[in-house]
Design an enzyme around this catalytic site. Sequence first.
Site, PDB file in Angstrom:
ATOM      1  N   LYS A  20      33.781  36.070  34.721  1.00  0.00           N
ATOM      2  CA  LYS A  20      34.845  35.157  34.018  1.00  0.00           C
ATOM      3  C   LYS A  20      35.843  35.770  33.784  1.00  0.00           C
ATOM      4  CE  LYS A  20      34.867  32.203  29.424  1.00  0.00           C
ATOM      5  NZ  LYS A  20      36.304  32.882  29.786  1.00  0.00           N
ATOM      6  N   ASP A  22      39.696  35.927  32.907  1.00  0.00           N
ATOM      7  CA  ASP A  22      40.590  35.875  32.425  1.00  0.00           C
ATOM      8  C   ASP A  22      42.079  35.416  32.121  1.00  0.00           C
ATOM      9  OD1 ASP A  22      41.431  34.917  29.212  1.00  0.00           O
ATOM     10  OD2 ASP A  22      41.227  37.731  28.904  1.00  0.00           O
TER      11      ASP A  22
END
Length: 194
Positions: A20, A22
Amino acid sequence: MLATLIKEPFDSKDWIFETKYDGYRALTNKVKKVRLLSRNNLSFNARFPTLVEEIQSLPGSFVIDGEIVILDKRGVSHFQLLQNYQTKKIGTPYYYLFDILSLNGKNLTRLPLVQRREILCALIKKHPSKHLRISCAIERKGKALFQKAKKLGWEGIIAKRKESVYRQARSREWLKIKTHLRQEVVIGGYSAPR
């Protein structure tokens, strides 16, 4: 397509697991010229001309989904670095690609995710570039990737059902698992202390 937040990682043969990032979620639409767009349909072209130039060099027309990031010295993305880049131009932007929605006029959104990723990988591998990267995905081992994410300081992981089609909505076929929970707030006003 947006992921639904869940609390715990899991293992499954029916899912793939990715980092994931950022950063800024960005959709690329290339017909003749590249349009690099935010989730709110705002242009990123002027902010990231190097990425636009590299995307423009890819053959054909397409729509690709991904995330623009700036990496720290350990290779971890941080939103703050991306925000600082806007004013100080410190760091190198990368565009991590994780899905392709159309290619040369053919709609691919109804194909399973694993087939879409194969098409995306084939396009990028034939025309490698310095700042465009395919998001790495592993099969089955979500718990192990989550532990790695915690150890390395990643924001979390994304779980995607292999057979999922692409929908322009939040889905339970894409899940996000964060390594730490946080809240984002906006200060709408304040009173001066007495």
